[in-house]
Design a protein around this motif. Structure first.
Motif, mmCIF file in Angstrom:
data_model
loop_
_atom_site.group_PDB
_atom_site.id
_atom_site.type_symbol
_atom_site.label_atom_id
_atom_site.label_comp_id
_atom_site.label_asym_id
_atom_site.label_seq_id
_atom_site.Cartn_x
_atom_site.Cartn_y
_atom_site.Cartn_z
ATOM 1 N N ALA A 38 -3.586 13.655 2.725
ATOM 2 C CA ALA A 38 -3.979 12.313 3.148
ATOM 3 C C ALA A 38 -4.349 12.271 4.635
ATOM 4 C CB ALA A 38 -2.853 11.319 2.866
ATOM 5 N N GLY A 39 -4.023 13.341 5.377
ATOM 6 C CA GLY A 39 -4.405 13.403 6.776
ATOM 7 C C GLY A 39 -3.261 13.555 7.759
ATOM 8 N N GLU A 40 -2.030 13.523 7.277
ATOM 9 C CA GLU A 40 -0.886 13.692 8.179
ATOM 10 C C GLU A 40 -0.744 15.165 8.550
ATOM 11 O OE1 GLU A 40 3.898 12.731 8.316
ATOM 12 O OE2 GLU A 40 2.716 11.975 6.650
ATOM 13 N N MET A 74 0.857 -1.181 0.000
ATOM 14 C CA MET A 74 0.000 0.000 0.000
ATOM 15 C C MET A 74 0.903 1.243 0.000
ATOM 16 S SD MET A 74 -2.856 1.128 2.850
ATOM 17 C CE MET A 74 -4.030 -0.121 2.469
ATOM 18 N N ALA A 75 0.588 2.204 -0.818
ATOM 19 C CA ALA A 75 1.366 3.440 -0.890
ATOM 20 C C ALA A 75 1.238 4.219 0.420
ATOM 21 C CB ALA A 75 0.878 4.294 -2.065
ATOM 22 N N TRP A 76 2.261 5.018 0.716
ATOM 23 C CA TRP A 76 2.299 5.760 1.982
ATOM 24 C C TRP A 76 1.041 6.597 2.198
ATOM 25 C CZ3 TRP A 76 4.429 5.683 6.483
ATOM 26 C CH2 TRP A 76 4.354 6.813 7.307
ATOM 27 N N CYS A 77 0.649 7.373 1.224
ATOM 28 C CA CYS A 77 -0.524 8.239 1.397
ATOM 29 C C CYS A 77 -1.794 7.420 1.608
ATOM 30 C CB CYS A 77 -0.661 9.205 0.231
ATOM 31 S SG CYS A 77 0.605 10.499 0.245
ATOM 32 N N ASP A 78 -1.886 6.273 0.958
ATOM 33 C CA ASP A 78 -3.036 5.390 1.180
ATOM 34 C C ASP A 78 -3.040 4.887 2.619
ATOM 35 O OD1 ASP A 78 -3.894 5.701 -1.435
ATOM 36 O OD2 ASP A 78 -2.854 3.892 -2.131
ATOM 37 N N GLN A 79 -1.863 4.551 3.147
ATOM 38 C CA GLN A 79 -1.770 4.107 4.537
ATOM 39 C C GLN A 79 -2.194 5.221 5.485
ATOM 40 O OE1 GLN A 79 1.803 2.040 5.836
ATOM 41 N NE2 GLN A 79 2.320 1.670 3.697
ATOM 42 N N ILE A 80 -1.756 6.448 5.201
ATOM 43 C CA ILE A 80 -2.113 7.587 6.049
ATOM 44 C C ILE A 80 -3.623 7.808 6.006
ATOM 45 C CG2 ILE A 80 -1.850 10.084 6.379
ATOM 46 C CD1 ILE A 80 0.581 8.311 7.183
ATOM 47 N N ARG A 81 -4.209 7.781 4.811
ATOM 48 C CA ARG A 81 -5.654 7.940 4.678
ATOM 49 C C ARG A 81 -6.396 6.873 5.475
ATOM 50 N NH1 ARG A 81 -4.561 8.499 -0.397
ATOM 51 N NH2 ARG A 81 -4.389 10.650 -0.981
ATOM 52 N N ASP A 82 -5.939 5.622 5.364
ATOM 53 C CA ASP A 82 -6.571 4.516 6.073
ATOM 54 C C ASP A 82 -6.460 4.718 7.585
ATOM 55 O OD1 ASP A 82 -7.747 1.813 6.274
ATOM 56 O OD2 ASP A 82 -5.755 1.279 7.052
ATOM 57 N N GLN A 83 -5.280 5.059 8.058
ATOM 58 C CA GLN A 83 -5.063 5.252 9.494
ATOM 59 C C GLN A 83 -5.897 6.409 10.035
ATOM 60 O OE1 GLN A 83 -3.078 3.449 11.630
ATOM 61 N NE2 GLN A 83 -2.664 2.014 9.984
ATOM 62 N N THR A 84 -5.834 7.546 9.359
ATOM 63 C CA THR A 84 -6.547 8.723 9.868
ATOM 64 C C THR A 84 -8.065 8.536 9.775
ATOM 65 O OG1 THR A 84 -6.285 9.892 7.753
ATOM 66 C CG2 THR A 84 -4.633 10.313 9.463
ATOM 67 N N ALA A 85 -8.534 7.780 8.784
ATOM 68 C CA ALA A 85 -9.973 7.494 8.685
ATOM 69 C C ALA A 85 -10.438 6.666 9.881
ATOM 70 C CB ALA A 85 -10.286 6.759 7.381
ATOM 71 N N ARG A 86 -9.511 5.900 10.473
ATOM 72 C CA ARG A 86 -9.837 5.091 11.653
ATOM 73 C C ARG A 86 -9.592 5.862 12.951
ATOM 74 N NH1 ARG A 86 -6.737 0.661 12.385
ATOM 75 N NH2 ARG A 86 -5.138 1.265 10.912
ATOM 76 N N VAL A 104 -6.694 7.462 13.840
ATOM 77 C CA VAL A 104 -5.299 7.518 14.268
ATOM 78 C C VAL A 104 -4.713 8.866 13.855
ATOM 79 C CG1 VAL A 104 -2.999 6.503 13.936
ATOM 80 C CG2 VAL A 104 -5.021 5.020 14.054
ATOM 81 N N ARG A 105 -3.997 9.515 14.772
ATOM 82 C CA ARG A 105 -3.309 10.762 14.442
ATOM 83 C C ARG A 105 -1.917 10.425 13.929
ATOM 84 N NH1 ARG A 105 -5.008 15.644 15.039
ATOM 85 N NH2 ARG A 105 -2.951 16.487 15.452
ATOM 86 N N VAL A 106 -1.566 11.005 12.800
ATOM 87 C CA VAL A 106 -0.236 10.841 12.226
ATOM 88 C C VAL A 106 0.354 12.233 12.117
ATOM 89 C CG1 VAL A 106 1.099 10.014 10.256
ATOM 90 C CG2 VAL A 106 -0.999 8.811 10.927
ATOM 91 N N GLU A 107 1.409 12.469 12.883
ATOM 92 C CA GLU A 107 2.024 13.793 12.942
ATOM 93 C C GLU A 107 3.537 13.643 12.841
ATOM 94 O OE1 GLU A 107 -0.392 16.309 16.103
ATOM 95 O OE2 GLU A 107 0.202 14.340 16.890
#
Length: 114
Positions: free
Chosen positions: A44-46, A1-13, A15-18
């Protein structure tokens, strides 16, 4: 999975990514490029913060060293040590004392970026 897709998936659940990036003032050409491409991470949400080496030193963060690190849910740490530009060795750290130190570094990094 591409990085931005992972960030989108995590933040949609929820999870904060900073991250906090330390850049020169004014930023170097490379650092300007990093900021430019960082917009996709942000879309993507980071959440990205920027600070300078001077502000890092002012809050006492230099103890964190030059390596990169990721604090995961306040329970684990991934350290990345660079042998040469672009080539890193990473390892998982779960020792509570080291993770606690990383939590302190994170608070200092946020303070430096404020």
């Amino acid at each position: 999975m591409a990085w931005c897709d992972q960030i989108r998936d995590q933040t949609a659940r929820g999870v904060r990514v900073e991250r906090v990036r330390v850049h020169q003032d004014p930023p170097t050409d490379y650092q300007r490029w990093v900021r430019w491409v960082g917009r996709w991470n942000e879309e993507a949400g980071e959440v990205m913060y920027y600070t300078t080496p001077e502000r890092v030193a002012a809050v006492g963060l230099q103890v964190a060293g030059a390596d990169d690190w990721w604090l995961l849910d306040d329970t684990a740490l991934i350290r990345m040590t660079y042998q040469q530009p672009g080539i890193a060795t990473s390892y998982l750290v779960t020792d509570p004392a080291e993770v606690g130190k990383a939590r302190e570094w994170w608070q200092l990094a946020l303070q430096a970026a404020a």
